[in-house]
Motif scaffolding. Structure first.
Motif, PDB file in Angstrom:
ATOM      1  N   TYR A 144       0.922  -0.617  -0.107  1.00 54.79           N
ATOM      2  CA  TYR A 144       0.272  -0.502  -0.364  1.00 54.79           C
ATOM      3  C   TYR A 144       0.970   1.292   0.317  1.00 54.79           C
ATOM      4  CZ  TYR A 144      -3.548  -3.418   0.496  1.00 54.79           C
ATOM      5  OH  TYR A 144      -4.253  -4.832   0.650  1.00 54.79           O
ATOM      6  N   ARG A 145       2.579   0.841  -0.586  1.00 60.54           N
ATOM      7  CA  ARG A 145       2.719   2.444  -0.914  1.00 60.54           C
ATOM      8  C   ARG A 145       2.116   3.571  -1.590  1.00 60.54           C
ATOM      9  NH1 ARG A 145       7.702  -0.645  -3.781  1.00 60.54           N
ATOM     10  NH2 ARG A 145       6.154  -1.488  -4.663  1.00 60.54           N
ATOM     11  N   GLY A 146       2.136   4.041  -1.156  1.00 62.49           N
ATOM     12  CA  GLY A 146       1.402   5.467  -0.927  1.00 62.49           C
ATOM     13  C   GLY A 146       0.201   5.730  -1.830  1.00 62.49           C
ATOM     14  N   LYS A 147      -0.748   4.862  -0.516  1.00 63.03           N
ATOM     15  CA  LYS A 147      -1.985   5.063  -0.986  1.00 63.03           C
ATOM     16  C   LYS A 147      -2.616   4.872   0.213  1.00 63.03           C
ATOM     17  CE  LYS A 147      -2.017   0.987  -4.321  1.00 63.03           C
ATOM     18  NZ  LYS A 147      -2.540  -0.409  -4.955  1.00 63.03           N
ATOM     19  N   LYS A 148      -4.230   5.145   0.351  1.00 63.43           N
ATOM     20  CA  LYS A 148      -4.457   5.578   1.628  1.00 63.43           C
ATOM     21  C   LYS A 148      -5.287   4.547   2.876  1.00 63.43           C
ATOM     22  CE  LYS A 148      -8.614   8.488   3.318  1.00 63.43           C
ATOM     23  NZ  LYS A 148      -9.789   9.346   2.927  1.00 63.43           N
ATOM     24  N   VAL A 149      -5.081   4.625   3.379  1.00 58.61           N
ATOM     25  CA  VAL A 149      -5.108   2.679   4.151  1.00 58.61           C
ATOM     26  C   VAL A 149      -5.993   3.438   5.961  1.00 58.61           C
ATOM     27  CG1 VAL A 149      -3.746   1.705   3.472  1.00 58.61           C
ATOM     28  CG2 VAL A 149      -2.762   2.964   5.851  1.00 58.61           C
ATOM     29  N   ALA A 150      -6.316   2.330   6.405  1.00 58.14           N
ATOM     30  CA  ALA A 150      -7.232   2.771   7.429  1.00 58.14           C
ATOM     31  C   ALA A 150      -7.082   1.169   8.523  1.00 58.14           C
ATOM     32  CB  ALA A 150      -8.926   2.589   7.523  1.00 58.14           C
ATOM     33  N   VAL A 151      -6.698   1.924   9.843  1.00 63.86           N
ATOM     34  CA  VAL A 151      -6.516   0.645  10.943  1.00 63.86           C
ATOM     35  C   VAL A 151      -7.599   0.770  11.964  1.00 63.86           C
ATOM     36  CG1 VAL A 151      -5.086   0.067  12.547  1.00 63.86           C
ATOM     37  CG2 VAL A 151      -4.253   1.213  10.504  1.00 63.86           C
ATOM     38  N   ILE A 152      -8.215  -0.423  12.101  1.00 61.78           N
ATOM     39  CA  ILE A 152      -9.428  -0.920  13.158  1.00 61.78           C
ATOM     40  C   ILE A 152      -8.888  -1.464  14.539  1.00 61.78           C
ATOM     41  CG2 ILE A 152     -11.658  -1.470  13.651  1.00 61.78           C
ATOM     42  CD1 ILE A 152     -10.815  -1.127   9.920  1.00 61.78           C
ATOM     43  N   LEU A 165       2.180   1.542   9.195  1.00 65.54           N
ATOM     44  CA  LEU A 165       2.010   1.673   7.967  1.00 65.54           C
ATOM     45  C   LEU A 165       2.373   3.552   7.548  1.00 65.54           C
ATOM     46  CD1 LEU A 165      -1.985   0.770   8.596  1.00 65.54           C
ATOM     47  CD2 LEU A 165       0.037  -0.203   6.845  1.00 65.54           C
ATOM     48  N   THR A 166       2.423   4.163   8.620  1.00 69.61           N
ATOM     49  CA  THR A 166       3.399   5.289   8.175  1.00 69.61           C
ATOM     50  C   THR A 166       4.833   5.223   6.936  1.00 69.61           C
ATOM     51  OG1 THR A 166       4.304   6.009  10.187  1.00 69.61           O
ATOM     52  CG2 THR A 166       2.110   6.684  10.204  1.00 69.61           C
ATOM     53  N   ASN A 167       5.371   4.197   6.957  1.00 64.66           N
ATOM     54  CA  ASN A 167       6.614   3.908   6.763  1.00 64.66           C
ATOM     55  C   ASN A 167       5.689   3.418   5.327  1.00 64.66           C
ATOM     56  OD1 ASN A 167       8.543   4.104   9.287  1.00 64.66           O
ATOM     57  ND2 ASN A 167       7.583   1.645   9.235  1.00 64.66           N
ATOM     58  N   HIS A 168       4.601   3.134   5.043  1.00 66.41           N
ATOM     59  CA  HIS A 168       4.497   3.168   3.556  1.00 66.41           C
ATOM     60  C   HIS A 168       3.438   4.006   2.788  1.00 66.41           C
ATOM     61  CE1 HIS A 168       6.708  -0.699   3.623  1.00 66.41           C
ATOM     62  NE2 HIS A 168       5.968  -1.184   4.749  1.00 66.41           N
ATOM     63  N   SER A 169       2.322   4.746   4.151  1.00 63.45           N
ATOM     64  CA  SER A 169       0.995   5.137   3.503  1.00 63.45           C
ATOM     65  C   SER A 169       1.179   7.139   4.187  1.00 63.45           C
ATOM     66  CB  SER A 169       0.064   4.862   4.383  1.00 63.45           C
ATOM     67  OG  SER A 169      -0.684   5.570   3.740  1.00 63.45           O
ATOM     68  N   PRO A 170       1.158   7.690   3.342  1.00 55.20           N
ATOM     69  CA  PRO A 170       0.914   9.588   4.000  1.00 55.20           C
ATOM     70  C   PRO A 170      -0.388   9.512   4.385  1.00 55.20           C
ATOM     71  CG  PRO A 170       0.527   9.567   1.551  1.00 55.20           C
ATOM     72  CD  PRO A 170       0.645   7.960   1.675  1.00 55.20           C
TER      73      PRO A 170
END
Length: 323
Positions: A144-152, A165-170
């Motif tokens: 998910y590099r550069g993509k939008k993600v969510a953690v529940i 995940l901030t290592n991969h996603s902004p």
């Protein structure tokens, strides 16, 4: 009903159990692996594996476990398909009883029953596992590099996953059903200080939204836990981080567990509270939970078991000589 006897009895056939079997077989211990209800462990439900050493291209979890099983059998391991329902660790040889009545006896026992991620239990979650829905940021965050993600989630696991995940996603969103986190204060401070992470309070996932075709996950449908109002959050990946269940129910009351239900081992080893019983993999590791670390502790368990037997047999020989 048959009795199967061995110098090394292994319960569990994920990376930890099979690694223990490979090392045990090469040491001449003729191990028996009882595979349990999920032969191959969690990797059997994992598609792309990109972080297991030795493979430059992406490999499939079931293929990797098939290769491990074939290697274990090649060096002399016996694999048994059975589900253990009863254990007796009060004396050696240790005895495990299968649901069909077969008895498994081992001069040593390696417990490698693993742990299972907790899920929300939604049909849409099940349908999108491996297609945008995951329970392991360390395993799948790279995709998910550069993509939008969510953690529940709202505990240590959720906050640690979000930070990773901030290592991969902004753009990382943490979704929590309450208005305060349960995570340790130091983790909360790091979370709130990270500009890449935003938090949605008092929200729970109602549905993981499928984009259809090959799109996989495209959004989360959220319900406000106070008002019941529905909203949608567009995401490319959703990580469920609400904890794990170590598979230790069978051993409760037989071997020491820690406060979280994992098998307690001596620091730097796989030795449990019972001499001759060893634990490896996710059943004793609540920190790393990776296939490679599970395999490493499987190696440790086999070496610990081999040394235990060598010492026990030496003491027995000395006693017989003295008589």
């Amino acid at each position: 009903m048959t009795t199967h006897s061995t110098r090394m009895l292994i319960l569990g056939s994920g990376p930890a159990g099979l690694s223990a079997a490979i090392y045990g077989a090469r040491a001449g211990m003729e191990p028996i692996v009882v595979q349990g209800i999920q032969p191959g462990g969690q990797l059997m439900t994992t598609t792309d594996v990109e972080n297991y050493p030795g493979f430059r291209e992406v490999i499939q979890g079931p293929w990797l476990m098939g290769e491990m099983q074939a290697q274990a059998e090649h060096v002399g391991t016996r694999l048994m398909y059975d589900t253990i329902v009863e254990v007796d660790l009060s004396r050696r040889p240790f005895r495990l009883i299968g649901d069909g009545g077969d008895v498994y006896e081992g001069e040593t026992l390696v417990i490698a029953t693993g742990a299972q991620a907790k899920w929300l239990g939604l049909d849409s979650e099940e349908a999108l596992k491996g297609k945008g829905v995951s329970a392991c940021a360390t395993c799948d965050g790279f995709f998910y590099r550069g993509k939008k993600v969510a953690v529940i989630g709202g505990g240590n696991t959720a906050v640690e996953e979000a930070l990773y995940l901030t290592n991969h996603s902004p753009d990382v969103t943490l979704i929590h059903r309450r208005d305060t986190l349960r995570a340790e204060k130091i983790l909360q401070a790091r979370l709130h200080a990270n500009e890449r992470i935003s938090v949605l309070w008092n929200k729970e996932v109602e549905r993981f939204v499928d984009g259809g075709g090959t799109a996989g996950l495209v959004a989360l449908e959220l319900r406000d836990t106070l008002t019941g109002e529905l909203s949608t959050l567009d995401v490319d990946g959703g990580f469920v981080a609400i904890g794990h269940h170590p598979a230790t129910e069978l051993f409760r009351g037989h071997v020491a567990l820690d406060d979280d239900g994992y098998i307690a081992v001596e620091t730097g080893s796989t030795r449990t509270s019972i001499p001759g019983v060893f634990a490896c993999g996710d059943v004793m590791d609540k920190v790393y939970r990776q296939a490679i670390t599970a395999a490493g502790t499987g190696c440790m368990a086999a070496l610990d078991a081999e040394r235990f037997l060598a010492e026990a047999e030496f003491v027995e020989e000395q006693a017989q000589a003295a008589e």
